[in-house]
Motif scaffolding. Structure first.
Motif, PDB file in Angstrom:
ATOM      1  N   VAL A  33       0.783  -1.371  -0.113  1.00  0.00           N
ATOM      2  CA  VAL A  33      -0.295   0.180   0.248  1.00  0.00           C
ATOM      3  C   VAL A  33       0.956   1.365   0.383  1.00  0.00           C
ATOM      4  N   VAL A  34       2.445   1.326   0.062  1.00  0.00           N
ATOM      5  CA  VAL A  34       2.921   2.419   0.925  1.00  0.00           C
ATOM      6  C   VAL A  34       3.245   2.619  -1.331  1.00  0.00           C
ATOM      7  N   SER A 210      -5.334   2.407  -1.657  1.00  0.00           N
ATOM      8  CA  SER A 210      -6.184   1.225  -0.991  1.00  0.00           C
ATOM      9  C   SER A 210      -7.108  -0.013  -2.688  1.00  0.00           C
ATOM     10  N   LEU A 211      -5.533  -0.258  -3.006  1.00  0.00           N
ATOM     11  CA  LEU A 211      -6.046  -1.491  -4.537  1.00  0.00           C
ATOM     12  C   LEU A 211      -6.992  -0.889  -5.452  1.00  0.00           C
ATOM     13  N   GLY A 212      -7.692   0.478  -5.629  1.00  0.00           N
ATOM     14  CA  GLY A 212      -9.083   0.093  -5.704  1.00  0.00           C
ATOM     15  C   GLY A 212     -10.479   0.649  -4.999  1.00  0.00           C
ATOM     16  N   LEU A 296      -3.907  -6.143   6.628  1.00  0.00           N
ATOM     17  CA  LEU A 296      -4.428  -5.124   4.797  1.00  0.00           C
ATOM     18  C   LEU A 296      -6.084  -4.920   5.766  1.00  0.00           C
ATOM     19  N   GLY A 297      -6.898  -5.952   6.141  1.00  0.00           N
ATOM     20  CA  GLY A 297      -8.206  -5.960   6.075  1.00  0.00           C
ATOM     21  C   GLY A 297      -8.737  -6.213   7.392  1.00  0.00           C
ATOM     22  N   THR A 305      -0.075  -0.610   8.227  1.00  0.00           N
ATOM     23  CA  THR A 305      -0.151  -0.713   7.168  1.00  0.00           C
ATOM     24  C   THR A 305       0.118   1.206   6.799  1.00  0.00           C
ATOM     25  N   GLY A 306      -0.636   2.003   7.554  1.00  0.00           N
ATOM     26  CA  GLY A 306      -0.976   3.235   7.777  1.00  0.00           C
ATOM     27  C   GLY A 306      -2.352   3.680   7.124  1.00  0.00           C
ATOM     28  N   LEU A 307      -2.586   2.455   6.571  1.00  0.00           N
ATOM     29  CA  LEU A 307      -4.086   3.161   5.794  1.00  0.00           C
ATOM     30  C   LEU A 307      -4.829   3.591   7.199  1.00  0.00           C
TER      31      LEU A 307
END
Length: 391
Positions: A33-34, A210-212, A296-297, A305-307
């Protein structure tokens, strides 16, 4: 007292293995994600010289990629130099080298370069298409995203169908220029867009891919721009991650009824399979990759992740969601794509033969279908677009 002495080392060993798994998974999840800003120039340039006919030529190590037919791109000089590399003209099997024509040097001193990056960017600037265009700005979250707008080149009546082209992860909008010529010849207006975290559009709040899941919102902004400027029908061209974005937009857009077709180039249809495949190609154990996917989820994984929010990979899984597909789609996919396996595209085409057409290409690497066989790529797109309803 004997039990603890026996269990101690075993517990320590299991704990160490678990810790290594978690650390590896954390590294994997962050890498996904980075956004990457630089790539290592790892393709050696043996020499650049003039041929007997005066044409410029380049000698490279022979690999499946450098030996592949077609037109490709070579970035060099820390990304500041760019050349379009054409046909193979010679191969030295004993020396392990291949010589190709250099069609254009767009920037930089190619003869002085010692290494570069092989890619599919046959065009680094819109001017190289030889088509009229204009720079436009699209309002998105956190600012405006630059885009290129190309009018159709046909002399017939004005067509109110627009093609919107979205590039892939780690790339820039120039990578999607390859789809413009065929769309233009068919009378479509083309809009080649940038989106969050690609270095051209404004970053997201968390500066993470964010992969879309969220990138599609910038595609939705482009759709709104097209509609506001006269588009009545839309075709979405999506390259790799752009394909995932296009599928999400077709499903969720406020203007989904206007989207009459999708042209998906090596699309990511199932991120779990794609990321696990990429991890395996890099030597990462599948178990570690799967722990990374869980990070990630999950909300707990966001600190790693920093998301800003966890990713819902199930919402981006178009194999499991094949029944939700409602828009005709053409998939163009290389059979030797180790990054985004063609088998996933084959599965979707098998599940939805009523809507999905799959055209395979014999080319190594990812998103290089147009490069290897431009005529086949463009004729496939032309047939598909010509078959779509106009009313």
């Amino acid at each position: 007292m004997k039990a603890p002495r026996v269990l101690g080392p075993l517990t320590f060993g299991a704990g160490s293995a678990a810790a290594i798994t978690v650390l590896g998974a954390a590294y994997f999840a962050r890498r996904v994600v980075v956004p990457t800003t630089t790539r290592r120039e790892d393709l050696l340039i043996r020499q650049v010289f003039a041929g007997e006919d005066g044409s410029l030529r380049i000698e490279l190590p022979a690999t499946p990629l450098t030996r592949a037919p077609g037109r490709y791109s070579l970035w060099f000089g820390n990304g500041k130099g760019h050349a379009c590399v054409g046909d193979v003209v010679d191969e030295d099997t004993s020396g392990g080298t291949v010589t190709r024509l250099v069609e254009r040097v767009d920037a930089g001193d190619l003869p002085a370069a010692r290494a570069g990056i092989w890619s599919g960017y046959a065009f680094s600037k819109p001017e190289q298409l030889g088509l009229p265009f204009e720079e436009v700005n699209i309002k998105v979250d956190n600012g405006v995203a630059p885009a290129w707008k190309f009018p159709p080149t046909t002399d017939g009546p004005v067509v109110s169908t627009w093609a919107i082209h979205a590039h892939g992860m780690g790339g820039k909008r120039a990578g999607a220029l390859r789809g413009v010529p065929v769309a233009s010849r068919l009378g479509l207006t083309s809009l080649v867009v940038s989106f969050r975290n690609d270095g051209e559009a404004p970053p997201s709040n968390d500066s993470r891919y964010s992969l879309g899941q969220n990138e599609w919102l910038d595609l939705e902004a482009a759709i709104q721009f097209a509609v506001d400027n006269g588009a009545q029908r839309l075709v979405l061209f999506g390259w790799s991650l752009g394909g995932s974005m296009a599928l999400r937009a077709a499903n969720l857009s406020a203007h989904s009824s206007r989207i009459i077709g999708l042209v998906l180039v090596a699309p990511v249809l199932d991120w779990a399979v794609t990321l696990t495949s990429n991890g395996s190609a890099s030597g990462l154990p599948e178990a570690v990759a799967r722990v990374g996917l869980k990070m990630l989820g999950s909300k707990a994984g966001c600190w790693v992740t920093g998301l800003e929010q966890p990713l819902d990979l199930s919402a981006l899984d178009w194999i499991a969601r094949a029944g939700d597909l409602k828009t005709p789609a053409l998939i163009l996919h290389g059979i030797e794509d180790s990054s985004t396996p063609v088998e996933v595209s084959e599965r979707l085409a098998g599940l939805r033969p009523d809507l999905v057409q799959l055209v395979r290409f014999e080319v190594p690497g990812h998103s290089l279908e147009w490069n290897a066989d431009t005529e086949k790529w463009e004729s496939s797109v032309s047939r598909f677009l010509s078959s779509l309803p106009v009313d």
